[in-house]
Design a protein around this motif. Sequence first.
Motif, short mmCIF file in Angstrom:
data_model
loop_
_atom_site.label_atom_id
_atom_site.label_comp_id
_atom_site.label_asym_id
_atom_site.label_seq_id
_atom_site.Cartn_x
_atom_site.Cartn_y
_atom_site.Cartn_z
N GLY A 16 0.80 -1.21 0.00
CA GLY A 16 0.00 0.00 0.00
C GLY A 16 0.84 1.28 0.00
O GLY A 16 0.32 2.36 -0.29
N ASP A 17 2.13 1.16 0.30
CA ASP A 17 3.04 2.31 0.31
C ASP A 17 3.68 2.57 -1.06
O ASP A 17 4.39 3.56 -1.23
CB ASP A 17 4.18 2.09 1.32
CG ASP A 17 3.68 1.90 2.73
OD1 ASP A 17 2.77 2.64 3.14
OD2 ASP A 17 4.21 1.00 3.42
N LEU A 18 3.44 1.70 -2.00
CA LEU A 18 4.17 1.73 -3.26
C LEU A 18 4.11 3.08 -3.98
O LEU A 18 5.14 3.61 -4.41
CB LEU A 18 3.69 0.61 -4.19
CG LEU A 18 4.43 0.49 -5.51
CD1 LEU A 18 5.92 0.28 -5.30
CD2 LEU A 18 3.83 -0.66 -6.33
N ALA A 19 2.95 3.66 -4.12
CA ALA A 19 2.83 4.94 -4.85
C ALA A 19 3.62 6.03 -4.15
O ALA A 19 4.37 6.79 -4.79
CB ALA A 19 1.36 5.34 -4.98
N ALA A 20 3.51 6.12 -2.83
CA ALA A 20 4.23 7.15 -2.09
C ALA A 20 5.74 6.94 -2.17
O ALA A 20 6.49 7.90 -2.35
CB ALA A 20 3.77 7.18 -0.63
N LEU A 21 6.19 5.70 -2.04
CA LEU A 21 7.62 5.42 -2.12
C LEU A 21 8.17 5.74 -3.51
O LEU A 21 9.27 6.28 -3.64
CB LEU A 21 7.89 3.95 -1.77
CG LEU A 21 7.53 3.54 -0.35
CD1 LEU A 21 7.71 2.03 -0.17
CD2 LEU A 21 8.34 4.31 0.67
N THR A 22 7.38 5.43 -4.52
CA THR A 22 7.79 5.74 -5.90
C THR A 22 7.88 7.25 -6.10
O THR A 22 8.83 7.75 -6.70
CB THR A 22 6.81 5.11 -6.90
OG1 THR A 22 6.78 3.69 -6.69
CG2 THR A 22 7.22 5.39 -8.34
N ASP A 23 6.92 7.99 -5.56
CA ASP A 23 6.95 9.45 -5.68
C ASP A 23 8.20 10.04 -5.00
O ASP A 23 8.84 10.93 -5.55
CB ASP A 23 5.70 10.08 -5.07
CG ASP A 23 4.46 9.87 -5.92
OD1 ASP A 23 4.59 9.49 -7.11
OD2 ASP A 23 3.35 10.09 -5.38
#
Length: 184
Positions: A16-23
């Motif tokens: 669930g953290d993937l988008a934030a970590l990618t950003d």
Amino acid sequence: MRIETADVQVRPGTEGDLAALTDIYNHYVRETVITFDTEPFTAGQRRPWLLSYPKDGPHRLLVAQDRGGCVVGYATSSPFRPKPAYATSVEVTAYCAPDASGRGIGSLLYTALFEALAGEDLHRAYAAIALPNEASVRLHHRFGFSHVGTYREVGRKFGRYLDVAHYEKHLDGKPADAHRGTTG
């Protein structure tokens, strides 16, 4: 494992953290020389990276989350090299969201990471720091890393050649000389 301050908690990373970590990572790809990646990633491209970190063991992904639920940074311990003899060494890194830098989040992440790694069969942690990056140099010194060398002009990004400083930290509490054999 959870470490908390009044404003931030550190916990294992999840899908669930993937988008934030990618950003967060893409900011450093686009705007800085801190990473030598030159093209931003999609979350789908970063998914295998995220899934390579189990919740325990020597290879970890920890995220810092603020009270509002926003991911404001992350730290990892990754395999140092792929060959089996390197298994007791890890490479560590930490990234903070651009608006979260200078708030102690890197220190909070590294505190949690090294506490998590304390029970693992690890001997050394290594870090590579693209220069200049005084904040990262200070962070690593604060956590007991020693400078072991610098590769000069090893990478090129934004039209300029860049040095990378290498640091190491003993993880098992024994001095480096205690592990060196003698030849003769």
